[in-house]
Scaffold this motif. Structure first.
Motif, PDB file in Angstrom:
ATOM      1  N   THR A  35      -3.631   0.322  -3.008  1.00 49.67           N
ATOM      2  CA  THR A  35      -3.297  -1.007  -2.503  1.00 49.67           C
ATOM      3  C   THR A  35      -3.311  -1.991  -3.658  1.00 49.67           C
ATOM      4  O   THR A  35      -4.192  -1.935  -4.519  1.00 49.67           O
ATOM      5  N   THR A  49      -4.903   6.644  -1.127  1.00 50.40           N
ATOM      6  CA  THR A  49      -3.915   5.566  -1.072  1.00 50.40           C
ATOM      7  C   THR A  49      -4.202   4.540  -2.159  1.00 50.40           C
ATOM      8  O   THR A  49      -5.301   4.486  -2.722  1.00 50.40           O
ATOM      9  N   GLU A  60       0.857  -1.185   0.000  1.00 52.68           N
ATOM     10  CA  GLU A  60       0.000   0.000   0.000  1.00 52.68           C
ATOM     11  C   GLU A  60       0.887   1.226   0.000  1.00 52.68           C
ATOM     12  O   GLU A  60       1.968   1.229   0.591  1.00 52.68           O
TER      13      GLU A  60
END
Length: 683
Positions: free
Chosen positions: A470, A468, A434
């Motif tokens: 991932t 973010t 991540e």
């Protein structure tokens, strides 16, 4: 020419001048393509003049593309000067001015055809010249307030380019070259000032005859009242040329009169209107005959006007006297962004379906409570799994697909995918993980030092905006696609449109892995990149090489940024550190970022992997910063344009930051744009 004869020695008005001017027959026609760019069709003529014609153009098949303004250079003298003397300036404008909020970007150009042209973003709204005429009904105080705010934005843009080394000078600043888009001034025609305003030929005996006529010629030419005397006599470009123009424009704005210019009594006239002393001093100094008495560049205007804005509250209700309809006057440019301000971030755009399906982790399911029978079954299953694991250690090939390991690929592990003609593409494993995307505020503050005020695109890379990313891991091309690889898959070099941006050659890659074949392919559009991916998938064999089902694809920009950062987080602008000056990657090192030390500017693409030793990537990837921009799959939000990442040899170092986001239309072909491919496995 038919009509009433006019005595050329008694030109007293612009109307008289029009009668003396032979109106050219339009060179182009509606419905025809832009020469060398068949995907854009001319719709209607917007205007024309001594330089040539300006046309509105729309995309032939993508209705979501915004219209553009195409300026054709039909004047033979101007055409020769544009091609021979101003070409380098035009290319610098395309490099530096594309993202400034107060400059109309130059998007494309063709300087090599029979009729050179420049393609700009089309901006709705009138010009500053029209706004000035609309201010005549306002009191002096209101006009001054409006002028100060607009001039602050204009000076900020000019000052940004005056600080380059060497400086980038407009040289044809005038109210007609400032568009008022929702009251926000945006400068146009950067790069052709030396063409539109040709110096007088005073090198022969005509100098004696021409000098006494200079004042009348200035009045007749109109645009030349904004040019200092030394520019008209052929001096080299200087930021003080634009400073002189700022003084004239400011004087006209305060007086709401386009037919005047500051003279020896300018100070008296301005003080009579109770113009603030700081602005009076700027105008008088800037209009000085001696260039050494003028401020050195537009940065002095920006600083002084910023202080003046800070001292005052700006225009208030008294800006509209009783009996005056406020709608008849232009709105005060209150939305001109002040220095170091950024709008609130908008929600992050969703990722494309392919990345959402293949890369987002599976939802975590809660374990159900087990009874005694469940524990018995669980223990039995544990024993069976243990036995299988033991056999797998002894004979892993019996249980695992070819190329697979129990632990999965190691970060940076490589695989070779064979192409026709004995060419291979190398891919590196980008491990699961991540990453925080975007840039922290300290990084953006460093970018702002180069611009003076917040560029419109900078807030789009905020951490809060980007979120973010991932992933379960994917394979990324170690290098940008090379000419050899492109030729092997597409059976030839890319077919660049004539007059592609930055020119460039698209020679067929030679046989073998010579340096030319190892150059990144360039001048390819996003559409052509997708065709390359489709043909790559049609070759087959990917499942055997990568050990699982999947497909080749263009990277989504979030996955690209994750791979670029190499697992080191977003606390640094580049995976190798905080500074770049052309030593660690192929960028314009004369404009470094994060360091005061200037580096080299190669001025062209180099063989892929040339900088691997200077700045090794944690996962083995090469040229993630610089060399050529890389097409990504996704659109830039709110636009039909597709995202490009990584910067290029043609750009300043700040454009190569991991967080920086660029964009071009899907059919754009530029010498500084290429592509990198990834393999995304199915879950």
């Amino acid at each position: 020419m038919s009509g009433t004869p006019v005595d050329s020695t008694r030109v007293q008005s612009p109307d008289d001048l029009k009668l003396l001017t032979v109106r050219p027959v339009p060179v182009f026609a509606a419905g025809t393509p832009v020469p060398g760019l068949s995907s854009w069709l001319l719709e209607r003529k917007l205007g024309g003049g001594g330089f040539g014609e300006v046309w509105l153009a729309r995309h032939a098949w993508d209705a979501e593309q915004n219209p553009r303004a195409v300026k054709f250079c039909t004047d033979p003298v101007a055409r020769n000067r544009l091609v021979t003397h101003e070409k380098n300036v035009v290319l610098r404008v395309m490099k530096y001015a594309a993202k400034h909020p107060n400059v109309v970007p130059l998007l494309d150009c063709n300087l090599d055809g029979d009729t050179p042209w420049l393609m700009y973003e089309f901006v709705e709204g009138g010009t500053l010249a029209r706004a000035i005429t609309q201010w005549r009904g306002l009191p002096p105080r209101a006009r001054t307030d409006l002028a100060v705010r607009a001039l602050h934005a204009i000076a900020g843009a000019l000052g940004t380019f005056h600080r380059f080394d060497p400086p980038l000078v407009h040289r044809d600043m005038k109210p007609h070259n400032v568009l008022m888009a929702r009251s926000v001034p945006r400068i146009t025609d950067f790069g052709i000032g030396g063409v539109a305003l040709r110096p007088m030929d005073l090198t022969t005996e005509s100098a004696t005859e021409g000098a006494p006529r200079l004042p009348s010629e200035l009045r007749a030419a109109g645009t030349r009242i904004y040019a200092p005397q030394e520019q008209l006599f052929g001096s080299a470009p200087s930021p003080r040329d634009d400073v002189f123009a700022l003084g004239v424009i400011a004087y006209q704005m305060v007086l709401a009169d386009l037919t005047t210019a500051p003279g020896t009594d300018a100070g008296h006239e301005l003080r009579r209107l109770r113009v603030p002393g700081e602005l009076v001093e700027l105008i008088v100094r800037s209009a000085a005959i001696n260039p050494e008495r003028r401020p050195p560049d537009a940065g002095a205007w920006e600083s002084a006007l910023a202080a003046l804005i800070h001292k005052t509250d700006g225009p208030s209700e008294r800006a509209h006297p009783t009996g005056t309809d406020p709608s008849a006057a232009p709105e005060a440019p209150t939305d001109v962004p002040p220095p170091r301000t950024e709008p609130e971030p908008a929600p992050a755009p969703p990722r494309p379906a392919d990345w959402r399906v293949w890369n987002e982790p599976k939802p975590v399911r809660r374990k159900k409570s087990r009874g005694s029978a469940g524990w018995v079954l669980g223990a039995g299953l544990f024993i069976v799994v243990g036995l299988c694991a033991g056999f797998a250690l002894l004979a892993p090939h019996t249980f695992l697909p070819p190329g697979w390991r129990l632990s999965g690929p190691a970060p940076g592990e490589t695989r070779e995918f064979r192409l026709p003609d004995g060419v291979t593409m190398t891919f590196c494993w980008v491990p699961p993980g991540e990453c925080q995307l975007g840039s922290p505020s300290a990084e953006r503050d460093t970018v702002l030092k180069s611009f003076g005020q917040a560029p419109a695109w900078l807030p789009d890379e905020r951490e809060e905006r980007r979120g973010t990313f991932t992933t379960n891991g994917f394979w990324m091309g170690r290098y940008e696609v090379t000419r050899s690889e492109w030729a092997a898959v597409m059976r030839g070099p890319p077919s660049a449109a004539p007059g592609s941006q930055l020119g460039g050659d698209n020679r067929a890659a030679p046989e073998g892995n010579t340096e030319d074949g190892q150059l990144p392919v360039d001048s390819i559009s996003w559409v052509q990149s997708r065709e390359f991916v489709d043909k790559l998938n049609a070759l087959g064999g990917g499942e055997k090489v990568f050990g699982r089902k999947g497909a080749f694809a263009l990277p989504h920009e979030d996955g690209w940024e994750y791979a670029c950062r190499g697992g080191l987080g977003n606390g640094r602008p580049f995976y190798f550190g905080a500074g770049l000056n052309g030593t660690q990657a192929n960028v314009d090192g004369s404009a470094p970022f994060g360091t005061a030390t200037k580096g080299r500017n190669v001025g062209r693409p180099v063989a892929v992997g040339s900088y691997a030793a200077q700045a090794p990537h944690p996962w083995g990837l090469c040229d993630m910063h610089g060399n050529v921009w890389e097409w990504c799959e996704n659109r830039y939000e709110g636009m039909p344009a597709r995202v490009v990442r990584g910067g290029s040899w043609f750009n300043q170092a700040h454009d190569a930051r991991s967080a920086n986001r660029g964009w071009y239309g899907p059919d754009a072909q530029r010498r500084d744009v290429g592509v990198r491919i990834c393999w995304i496995g199915e879950r």
